[in-house]
Design a protein around this motif. Structure first.
Motif, PDB file in Angstrom:
ATOM      1  N   THR A   1       0.849  -1.195   0.000  1.00  0.00           N
ATOM      2  CA  THR A   1       0.000   0.000   0.000  1.00  0.00           C
ATOM      3  C   THR A   1       0.885   1.245   0.000  1.00  0.00           C
ATOM      4  O   THR A   1       0.838   2.069   0.903  1.00  0.00           O
ATOM      5  CB  THR A   1      -0.957   0.010   1.201  1.00  0.00           C
ATOM      6  OG1 THR A   1      -0.182  -0.104   2.400  1.00  0.00           O
ATOM      7  CG2 THR A   1      -1.959  -1.131   1.125  1.00  0.00           C
TER       8      THR A   1
ATOM      9  N   GLN B   1      -2.615   4.056  -6.893  1.00  0.00           N
ATOM     10  CA  GLN B   1      -3.861   3.813  -6.178  1.00  0.00           C
ATOM     11  C   GLN B   1      -5.039   4.162  -7.086  1.00  0.00           C
ATOM     12  O   GLN B   1      -5.019   5.189  -7.772  1.00  0.00           O
ATOM     13  CB  GLN B   1      -3.918   4.655  -4.911  1.00  0.00           C
ATOM     14  CG  GLN B   1      -5.104   4.346  -4.030  1.00  0.00           C
ATOM     15  CD  GLN B   1      -5.080   5.152  -2.743  1.00  0.00           C
ATOM     16  OE1 GLN B   1      -4.530   6.242  -2.683  1.00  0.00           O
ATOM     17  NE2 GLN B   1      -5.677   4.603  -1.708  1.00  0.00           N
TER      18      GLN B   1
ATOM     19  N   ASN C   1      -9.677   2.906  -4.190  1.00  0.00           N
ATOM     20  CA  ASN C   1      -8.708   2.984  -3.088  1.00  0.00           C
ATOM     21  C   ASN C   1      -7.736   1.813  -3.024  1.00  0.00           C
ATOM     22  O   ASN C   1      -6.797   1.849  -2.232  1.00  0.00           O
ATOM     23  CB  ASN C   1      -9.388   3.179  -1.726  1.00  0.00           C
ATOM     24  CG  ASN C   1     -10.175   4.471  -1.686  1.00  0.00           C
ATOM     25  OD1 ASN C   1      -9.679   5.511  -2.117  1.00  0.00           O
ATOM     26  ND2 ASN C   1     -11.404   4.407  -1.197  1.00  0.00           N
TER      27      ASN C   1
ATOM     28  N   TYR D   1      -4.589  -0.478  -4.235  1.00  0.00           N
ATOM     29  CA  TYR D   1      -3.320  -0.222  -4.909  1.00  0.00           C
ATOM     30  C   TYR D   1      -3.143  -1.243  -6.014  1.00  0.00           C
ATOM     31  O   TYR D   1      -3.551  -2.403  -5.872  1.00  0.00           O
ATOM     32  CB  TYR D   1      -2.155  -0.282  -3.925  1.00  0.00           C
ATOM     33  CG  TYR D   1      -2.056   0.960  -3.073  1.00  0.00           C
ATOM     34  CD1 TYR D   1      -1.128   1.955  -3.354  1.00  0.00           C
ATOM     35  CD2 TYR D   1      -2.915   1.152  -1.992  1.00  0.00           C
ATOM     36  CE1 TYR D   1      -1.047   3.105  -2.590  1.00  0.00           C
ATOM     37  CE2 TYR D   1      -2.842   2.299  -1.215  1.00  0.00           C
ATOM     38  CZ  TYR D   1      -1.905   3.265  -1.527  1.00  0.00           C
ATOM     39  OH  TYR D   1      -1.839   4.399  -0.776  1.00  0.00           O
TER      40      TYR D   1
END
Length: 122
Positions: A61, A79, A109, A111
């Motif tokens: 992330t 993202q 949202n 990745y």
């Protein structure tokens, strides 16, 4: 704040240039034609990712960009902002991919990682 930090003209007559886009943290070498901007011009529209391959959900992330040996090519960790329209971001840099290229298990949202042959400033 995303802006043009450098312009390298390929052909002024054809308005073709290599353009370095940055948000102060990440930097991308893009192709632009027609190139009608100056250094420090603020970029608000998404950059277009051309010939995207190997797009998958990333378990990391974090953002990452790796310049490849092909002239404009990158491996990118970004993202998803809006899956419906294919809008993604690398730091503050907004980019557009074809919306049908995002696999079904990816949602807003998440990745992603992918290969991009060229990034265009429109």
């Amino acid at each position: 704040m995303v802006y043009i930090s450098k312009i390298i003209w390929i052909s002024k007559d054809a308005l073709e240039a290599e353009v370095i886009i940055t948000d102060g943290l990440y930097e991308l070498k893009c192709f632009s034609q027609p190139m009608n901007y100056d250094i420090n011009h603020m970029i608000e529209e998404p950059l277009y990712c051309y010939n995207v391959k190997n797009l998958v959900k990333a378990w990391e992330t974090e953002f990452s960009v790796v310049k490849l040996t092909e002239y404009f090519a990158y491996n990118i960790y970004a993202q998803v902002v809006d899956k419906e329209v294919g809008l993604i971001k690398l730091g503050d840099i907004k980019m557009q991919v074809e919306k049908n290229i995002l696999p079904g298990d990816i949602k807003d949202n998440d990745y992603i990682s992918y290969y991009c042959q060229r990034i265009d400033l429109m």
